[in-house]
Design a protein around this motif. Structure first.
Motif, short mmCIF file in Angstrom:
data_model
loop_
_atom_site.label_atom_id
_atom_site.label_comp_id
_atom_site.label_asym_id
_atom_site.label_seq_id
_atom_site.Cartn_x
_atom_site.Cartn_y
_atom_site.Cartn_z
N LYS A 99 30.42 18.21 63.99
CA LYS A 99 30.34 18.35 62.78
C LYS A 99 30.98 17.59 61.68
O LYS A 99 31.72 18.06 60.65
CB LYS A 99 30.46 19.86 62.54
CG LYS A 99 29.57 20.92 63.22
CD LYS A 99 29.92 22.53 62.93
CE LYS A 99 29.05 23.28 63.68
NZ LYS A 99 29.27 24.92 63.19
N ARG A 110 27.43 15.01 65.85
CA ARG A 110 26.84 16.30 65.29
C ARG A 110 27.69 17.47 65.91
O ARG A 110 27.54 18.55 65.11
CB ARG A 110 25.31 16.20 65.69
CG ARG A 110 24.46 15.22 64.91
CD ARG A 110 23.29 15.33 65.33
NE ARG A 110 22.82 15.09 66.71
CZ ARG A 110 22.27 13.87 67.02
NH1 ARG A 110 22.24 12.74 66.00
NH2 ARG A 110 22.05 13.52 68.26
N ARG A 170 25.57 11.79 68.98
CA ARG A 170 25.64 13.27 69.22
C ARG A 170 27.08 13.99 69.29
O ARG A 170 26.98 15.01 69.09
CB ARG A 170 25.04 13.03 70.63
CG ARG A 170 25.06 14.57 71.47
CD ARG A 170 24.52 14.61 73.02
NE ARG A 170 23.12 14.14 72.89
CZ ARG A 170 22.50 13.85 73.99
NH1 ARG A 170 23.02 14.14 75.29
NH2 ARG A 170 21.17 13.65 74.19
N GLN A 223 29.61 17.60 58.06
CA GLN A 223 29.30 18.69 57.48
C GLN A 223 30.49 18.91 56.40
O GLN A 223 31.60 18.85 56.64
CB GLN A 223 29.36 19.86 58.41
CG GLN A 223 29.20 21.22 57.80
CD GLN A 223 29.18 22.52 58.88
OE1 GLN A 223 29.40 22.05 60.05
NE2 GLN A 223 29.03 23.48 58.41
#
Length: 221
Positions: free
Chosen positions: A86, A83, A80, A89
């Motif tokens: 990021k 994410r 978590r 990403q």
């Protein structure tokens, strides 16, 4: 001989230390019995007089307690938190095909070393087994079959692999997410082409090294 030494009078120089007057053998025996009773563990459970007839007597002994030290392990980020930050990403300005070409060159050399040199006489099945267990980050993969026709023909450098998807950078500098399920991928290296069946490949890259793959795969498209 040992029993006579045990029951012999206490030396004069130890009289003051022990606090007894060793005048007779009976007094020495009484002192030995009293000393033994105060030294053994749980004297009420033992027959002290009977123990004196043995050659060896185990006196009380307490081992020093070892201090337990708790090892502190470094705590990493959970899924978590990754994410939220990021971590995985890829920013738009970094989605450039040319930026990942050096990674592809490193991957090619890695595969050549892993396979012990790619030669025309090499066994294709053995090479395919090694390739399927290898790390594919940096490989150029192509979708050759898929239940979704829009994915067919997509090709690019694999930049991220997850359990269910591949992320590739195409020559048009686009980031594409290709699901593994219901897709067949091809990987080419020095003329050798290996096919990866996505349905049998839904694992993380770190888990493939212990998995046994079949040379021939099947897929329902």
């Amino acid at each position: 001989m040992e029993e006579s030494l045990l029951r012999s009078p206490i030396p004069r120089n130890l009289v003051g230390v022990l606090g007894v007057e060793p005048q007779t053998i009976s007094q020495a025996a009484a002192f030995t019995e009293a000393f033994l009773a105060s030294s053994v563990q749980h004297p009420e459970r033992h027959d002290v007089k009977n123990m004196l007839t043995h050659k060896a007597v185990i006196l009380s002994y307490a081992r020093p307690k070892k201090e337990k030290t708790k090892s502190k392990k470094a705590k990493g980020l959970n899924a978590r938190q990754k994410r939220a930050m990021k971590v995985f990403q890829i920013k738009p300005e970094q989605q450039k095909y040319e930026l990942f070409l050096p990674l592809h060159q490193l991957w090619r050399q890695y595969i050549v070393d892993l396979c012990g040199g790619l030669k025309p006489t090499s066994n294709p099945q053995i090479l395919q087994q090694k390739l399927l267990k290898a790390d594919l980050h940096g490989a150029i993969i192509t979708v050759v079959r898929s239940r979704c026709p829009s994915y067919v023909g997509s090709t690019g450098i694999l930049v991220q692999e997850f359990k269910h998807v591949f992320k590739i950078i195409t020559r048009e500098d686009k980031l594409k997410v290709i699901p593994k399920r219901n897709s067949v991928f091809s990987v080419e290296i020095n003329g050798f082409v290996s096919h990866v069946y996505g349905n049998k490949f839904e694992q993380r890259a770190s888990e493939r090294s212990a998995k046994k793959f079949k040379v021939k795969g099947t897929i329902d498209l």
